[in-house]
Design an enzyme around this catalytic site. Structure first.
Site, PDB file in Angstrom:
ATOM      1  N   ASP A  15     -36.220  54.265 -16.649  1.00  0.00           N
ATOM      2  CA  ASP A  15     -37.411  55.015 -16.230  1.00  0.00           C
ATOM      3  C   ASP A  15     -38.377  54.043 -15.547  1.00  0.00           C
ATOM      4  O   ASP A  15     -38.562  52.919 -16.014  1.00  0.00           O
ATOM      5  CB  ASP A  15     -38.054  55.634 -17.481  1.00  0.00           C
ATOM      6  CG  ASP A  15     -39.292  56.450 -17.140  1.00  0.00           C
ATOM      7  OD1 ASP A  15     -39.410  56.890 -15.968  1.00  0.00           O
ATOM      8  OD2 ASP A  15     -40.137  56.654 -18.039  1.00  0.00           O
ATOM      9  N   ASP A  75     -42.485  58.657 -17.658  1.00  0.00           N
ATOM     10  CA  ASP A  75     -42.361  60.042 -18.144  1.00  0.00           C
ATOM     11  C   ASP A  75     -41.220  60.191 -19.140  1.00  0.00           C
ATOM     12  O   ASP A  75     -40.923  61.302 -19.604  1.00  0.00           O
ATOM     13  CB  ASP A  75     -42.203  61.031 -16.973  1.00  0.00           C
ATOM     14  CG  ASP A  75     -40.876  60.898 -16.258  1.00  0.00           C
ATOM     15  OD1 ASP A  75     -40.115  59.933 -16.560  1.00  0.00           O
ATOM     16  OD2 ASP A  75     -40.577  61.740 -15.391  1.00  0.00           O
ATOM     17  N   ASP A 126     -35.035  57.364 -13.560  1.00  0.00           N
ATOM     18  CA  ASP A 126     -35.254  57.817 -12.187  1.00  0.00           C
ATOM     19  C   ASP A 126     -34.707  56.794 -11.194  1.00  0.00           C
ATOM     20  O   ASP A 126     -34.238  55.718 -11.575  1.00  0.00           O
ATOM     21  CB  ASP A 126     -36.743  58.105 -11.947  1.00  0.00           C
ATOM     22  CG  ASP A 126     -37.627  56.963 -12.426  1.00  0.00           C
ATOM     23  OD1 ASP A 126     -37.256  55.802 -12.180  1.00  0.00           O
ATOM     24  OD2 ASP A 126     -38.674  57.237 -13.065  1.00  0.00           O
ATOM     25  N   ASP A 165     -22.199  62.858  -7.295  1.00  0.00           N
ATOM     26  CA  ASP A 165     -21.534  63.935  -8.017  1.00  0.00           C
ATOM     27  C   ASP A 165     -21.602  65.178  -7.138  1.00  0.00           C
ATOM     28  O   ASP A 165     -22.629  65.447  -6.515  1.00  0.00           O
ATOM     29  CB  ASP A 165     -22.261  64.205  -9.343  1.00  0.00           C
ATOM     30  CG  ASP A 165     -21.296  64.418 -10.501  1.00  0.00           C
ATOM     31  OD1 ASP A 165     -20.483  65.342 -10.390  1.00  0.00           O
ATOM     32  OD2 ASP A 165     -21.383  63.681 -11.492  1.00  0.00           O
ATOM     33  N   ASP A 172     -16.994  67.569  -9.630  1.00  0.00           N
ATOM     34  CA  ASP A 172     -17.082  68.204 -10.941  1.00  0.00           C
ATOM     35  C   ASP A 172     -16.105  69.376 -11.065  1.00  0.00           C
ATOM     36  O   ASP A 172     -16.062  70.240 -10.174  1.00  0.00           O
ATOM     37  CB  ASP A 172     -18.525  68.718 -11.113  1.00  0.00           C
ATOM     38  CG  ASP A 172     -18.857  69.110 -12.538  1.00  0.00           C
ATOM     39  OD1 ASP A 172     -18.825  68.229 -13.401  1.00  0.00           O
ATOM     40  OD2 ASP A 172     -19.161  70.297 -12.763  1.00  0.00           O
ATOM     41  N   GLU A 209     -12.669  65.592 -10.957  1.00  0.00           N
ATOM     42  CA  GLU A 209     -12.636  65.807 -12.407  1.00  0.00           C
ATOM     43  C   GLU A 209     -11.759  67.023 -12.658  1.00  0.00           C
ATOM     44  O   GLU A 209     -12.074  68.122 -12.180  1.00  0.00           O
ATOM     45  CB  GLU A 209     -14.046  66.052 -12.966  1.00  0.00           C
ATOM     46  CG  GLU A 209     -14.055  66.053 -14.485  1.00  0.00           C
ATOM     47  CD  GLU A 209     -15.140  66.909 -15.106  1.00  0.00           C
ATOM     48  OE1 GLU A 209     -15.522  66.661 -16.245  1.00  0.00           O
ATOM     49  OE2 GLU A 209     -15.603  67.870 -14.450  1.00  0.00           O
ATOM     50  N   HIS A 224     -20.315  60.564 -19.426  1.00  0.00           N
ATOM     51  CA  HIS A 224     -21.465  61.233 -20.032  1.00  0.00           C
ATOM     52  C   HIS A 224     -21.067  62.434 -20.892  1.00  0.00           C
ATOM     53  O   HIS A 224     -21.934  63.066 -21.492  1.00  0.00           O
ATOM     54  CB  HIS A 224     -22.411  61.694 -18.916  1.00  0.00           C
ATOM     55  CG  HIS A 224     -21.766  62.720 -18.031  1.00  0.00           C
ATOM     56  ND1 HIS A 224     -20.683  62.442 -17.227  1.00  0.00           N
ATOM     57  CD2 HIS A 224     -22.023  64.034 -17.847  1.00  0.00           C
ATOM     58  CE1 HIS A 224     -20.315  63.538 -16.593  1.00  0.00           C
ATOM     59  NE2 HIS A 224     -21.113  64.526 -16.946  1.00  0.00           N
ATOM     60  N   ASP A 225     -19.784  62.769 -20.925  1.00  0.00           N
ATOM     61  CA  ASP A 225     -19.321  63.901 -21.737  1.00  0.00           C
ATOM     62  C   ASP A 225     -18.556  63.451 -22.984  1.00  0.00           C
ATOM     63  O   ASP A 225     -18.144  64.296 -23.793  1.00  0.00           O
ATOM     64  CB  ASP A 225     -18.367  64.788 -20.921  1.00  0.00           C
ATOM     65  CG  ASP A 225     -19.042  65.503 -19.765  1.00  0.00           C
ATOM     66  OD1 ASP A 225     -20.263  65.747 -19.838  1.00  0.00           O
ATOM     67  OD2 ASP A 225     -18.336  65.815 -18.776  1.00  0.00           O
TER      68      ASP A 225
HETATM   69  O1  TEU Z   1     -17.516  68.714 -17.343  1.00  0.00           O
HETATM   70  C1  TEU Z   1     -16.495  69.625 -17.465  1.00  0.00           C
HETATM   71  C2  TEU Z   1     -15.616  69.562 -18.655  1.00  0.00           C
HETATM   72  O2  TEU Z   1     -14.491  69.929 -18.528  1.00  0.00           O
HETATM   73  C3  TEU Z   1     -16.004  69.143 -20.029  1.00  0.00           C
HETATM   74  O3  TEU Z   1     -15.737  67.832 -20.315  1.00  0.00           O
HETATM   75  C4  TEU Z   1     -17.336  69.636 -20.432  1.00  0.00           C
HETATM   76  O4  TEU Z   1     -18.203  68.572 -20.487  1.00  0.00           O
HETATM   77  C5  TEU Z   1     -17.424  70.368 -21.727  1.00  0.00           C
HETATM   78  O5  TEU Z   1     -18.058  69.562 -22.618  1.00  0.00           O
HETATM   79  C6  TEU Z   1     -16.269  70.941 -22.393  1.00  0.00           C
HETATM   80  O6  TEU Z   1     -16.380  70.803 -23.791  1.00  0.00           O
HETATM   81  C7  TEU Z   1     -18.295  68.712 -16.184  1.00  0.00           C
HETATM   82  C8  TEU Z   1     -19.451  67.755 -16.337  1.00  0.00           C
HETATM   83  O7  TEU Z   1     -18.956  66.459 -16.483  1.00  0.00           O
HETATM   84  C9  TEU Z   1     -20.296  68.207 -17.477  1.00  0.00           C
HETATM   85  O8  TEU Z   1     -21.327  67.312 -17.767  1.00  0.00           O
HETATM   86  C10 TEU Z   1     -20.862  69.560 -17.102  1.00  0.00           C
HETATM   87  O9  TEU Z   1     -21.559  70.092 -18.192  1.00  0.00           O
HETATM   88  C11 TEU Z   1     -19.778  70.543 -16.698  1.00  0.00           C
HETATM   89  O10 TEU Z   1     -18.792  69.979 -15.830  1.00  0.00           O
HETATM   90  C12 TEU Z   1     -20.379  71.706 -15.952  1.00  0.00           C
HETATM   91  O11 TEU Z   1     -20.836  71.297 -14.704  1.00  0.00           O
END
Ligand code: TEU
Length: 597
Positions: free
Chosen positions: A29, A33, A37, A106, A214, A276, A349-350
């Site tokens: 940041d 905030d 960013d 992305d 995505d 992805e 991030h997932d």
């Molecule tokens: O993720 C799609 C996906 O298939 C999953 O890993 C998803 O995060 C979900 O948790 C299923 O349990 C992508 C992005 O990486 C994710 O951050 C987004 O939320 C999603 O697409 C929708 O755009």
């Protein structure tokens, strides 16, 4: 050595590249905030340059209501004010380019935000010019529109609840595979595709170097049939599984080839195109990434990150069976050996943090994080480092539901409570293991109050372990996770065997050691990682006691006797066959070492 991705000569630049993913909201940041960013990114360019990465991928920074942290876009050609302006982005891109780092954006085009002007127009009337840009359907035959069960199909959404939202104004439903604020675009409509391609060309013209696409394998779908209830995506089986009808749909490859023609033709050599693709098999991977088919450069498989999922999915994690992980990874390595290319990742991030999920984030944090990195980076493919992974950042270990921010976790918790499927204690454990927020706590730069991330109140709690786990401390310690990553990245840049050598799994049945060789195009590399807190031994045919130690995460040389390697807890080693060096056949030619522009 096989002809590789890479009937191309010379090999594509990304065969020796490493990508770093920035989740901007949690990176740095600059304005207090509490949300990361673009000007914050400018403050950390040195960190990226020192690490030595070749590409930065930014999770979405476009204008967005932030229902799913930017994966719900309301303007593809603007930056969300939370993150800054287009001019800020230009500065970031210029600063990264000046360090030789490419920038990948992305691309979220399976769906838009429900606040995107396209959707506002589409929802305004059944006669709208853009009605057909999204998936609108009437209620199920004979059912009262808007009542439970009247949805056009029984599909569940990935974020709990039905995949259809009833719209009072026109009395129809729209499809949203993710949240109700993420309506799915109808790719059957050629105007939709043209608008997306136009936007993509606009970004390339602005100087960005590619896209991480995505859920790109969901864009072609058969909207109509109900999904099987038995394999329901959601916990209690009240919704049908949509995947049979939405993953790898009938026109997917046609659309990707069209996109390639319309957007990438003529500019391809400098770009990175990564898809992805949840649910993709090795066979799908070959189709997506065979260069002669002109679709994508590489994809993200999910097979290896689903191995520890129980029947309840990501919120039902169980211990990983290392043999399954090895078998899965090896299947992709060999499946894409002669055609196509792998992306390599443990984190994004997932996903939960890898050191907490596959390693030991307590006493052996440094050892297990460096071991995991070694094993990953020595595979054949393009490694992805997720922000904080290079610092050995751990899961959040939140114990309060109020700490969570992610829509997926919040919706899951709300459903579990509403239907009484879990006690609160079970829920806390489920989220602590599988929540996406584990990867989204602020990057830990130093030991100060908010870890150097912000001078304000962070949007999500900083992990209290930042007092010891942080970039400053990592930088000061040569043996750290950070410096280890730096060495792994440099090794990939230098060694053609790491880049493109053949992968052969060794000791496939060993329950605790992940071992393999890389060979061809130079002296063979032997790689071994101990996935346990106990000492282990493994037989590595052909490895000599005097093999050159290329990279290690414990002090001193490992013991090798009669081709048997002894590994300390979470130890990782990369050894280079010394025989080739003795005979003067080191095998590294300038041509083989190039591979980059
Ligand atoms: O993720 C799609 C996906 O298939 C999953 O890993 C998803 O995060 C979900 O948790 C299923 O349990 C992508 C992005 O990486 C994710 O951050 C987004 O939320 C999603 O697409 C929708 O755009």
């Amino acid at each position: 050595m096989p002809s590789a991705q890479s009937r191309d000569d010379p090999p594509a630049w990304w065969t020796s590249a490493v990508v770093y993913q920035i989740y901007p909201r949690s990176f740095q940041d600059s304005d207090g905030d509490g949300i990361g960013d673009l000007r914050g990114v400018l403050q950390r360019i040195d960190h990226l340059a020192e690490l030595g990465v070749d590409v930065v991928w930014f999770s979405p920074i476009y204008r967005s209501p932030q229902d799913d942290n930017g994966y719900d876009i309301s303007d593809y050609r603007e930056i969300d004010p939370l993150f800054g302006t287009l001019e800020d982005l230009d500065e970031v891109v210029a600063a990264l380019h000046a360090r030789g780092i490419r920038v990948v954006m992305d691309l979220v085009v399976n769906h838009t935000s429900d606040e995107h002007p396209w959707f506002l127009e589409s929802r305004s009337s059944k006669d709208s010019d853009k009605r057909d840009w999204y998936w609108w359907r009437p209620a199920r035959e004979g059912m009262e529109p808007g009542t439970r069960g009247a949805e056009p199909t029984n599909w569940g959404s990935y974020f709990s609840g039905p995949a259809w939202e009833f719209d009072e104004a026109t009395g129809e439903y729209y499809l949203h595979l993710f949240s109700r604020k993420q309506p799915d675009l109808n790719w059957e409509n050629p105007q939709v595709r043209a608008a997306v391609y136009d936007m993509m060309r606009w970004w390339l013209d602005r100087g960005i170097d590619g896209f991480r696409m995505d859920v790109i394998n969901l864009i072609s779908k058969s909207v109509g049939p109900d999904g099987r209830l038995s394999d329901a995506v959601v916990i209690d089986g009240r919704y049908g599984d949509n995947r049979e009808h939405t993953v790898n749909g009938p026109r997917l490859h046609e659309f990707l080839q069209e996109m390639h023609r319309e957007v990438f033709e003529g500019r391809r050599d400098t770009l990175l195109l990564v898809g992805e693709t949840p649910g993709a098999t090795v066979e799908d991977g070959r189709l997506f990434t065979d260069p002669s088919r002109r679709e994508l450069d590489m994809i993200f498989t999910f097979e290896h990150v689903h191995l520890d999922h129980g029947p309840g999915g990501r919120f039902d994690l169980r211990p990983l069976d290392l043999r399954e992980l090895k078998a899965t990874m090896a299947r992709w390595q060999t499946g894409l050996a002669d055609v196509g290319w792998n992306s390599l990742y443990w984190e994004n991030h997932d996903q939960p943090r890898s050191v907490s999920r596959f390693g030991a984030d307590g006493a052996y944090r440094r050892e297990s994080a460096t071991m995991l990195a070694t094993v990953l980076h020595l595979h054949r493919g393009t490694p992805y480092v997720y922000q904080g992974e290079e610092l050995g950042m751990t899961n959040a270990h939140f114990r309060r539901l109020s700490d969570y921010r992610d829509i997926e976790s919040l919706r899951f918790a709300a459903e579990a409570r509403a239907h009484g499927t879990m006690t609160d204690a079970q829920l806390v454990d489920a989220l602590a293991g599988g929540s996406r927020d584990n990867a989204r706590t602020p990057v830990q730069w130093d030991a100060s109050a908010s870890a150097g991330f912000t001078s304000g109140e962070p949007w999500i709690a900083v992990n209290p372990n930042h007092v010891t786990v942080n970039a400053e401390a990592e930088r000061a310690d040569e043996a750290s996770v950070f410096h280890h990553h730096r060495r792994l990245i440099a090794l990939r840049h230098d060694d053609p065997v790491v880049q493109r050598g053949d992968f052969t799994l060794v000791a496939a049945d060993h329950p605790h050691v992940y071992a393999f060789t890389r060979s061809g195009g130079g002296p063979t590399l032997f790689v071994a990682g101990n996935f346990s807190s106990q000492p282990q031994t493994v037989e590595l045919a052909g490895v000599d006691a005097d093999a050159e130690l290329v990279i290690a995460n414990h002090p001193g040389r490992p013991s090798i006797t009669g081709g048997v390697l002894a590994l300390r807890p979470w130890e990782a080693v990369v050894l280079r066959d010394a025989r080739a060096a003795r005979t003067g056949d080191h095998g590294r030619t300038d041509a083989a070492a190039s591979g980059r522009e």
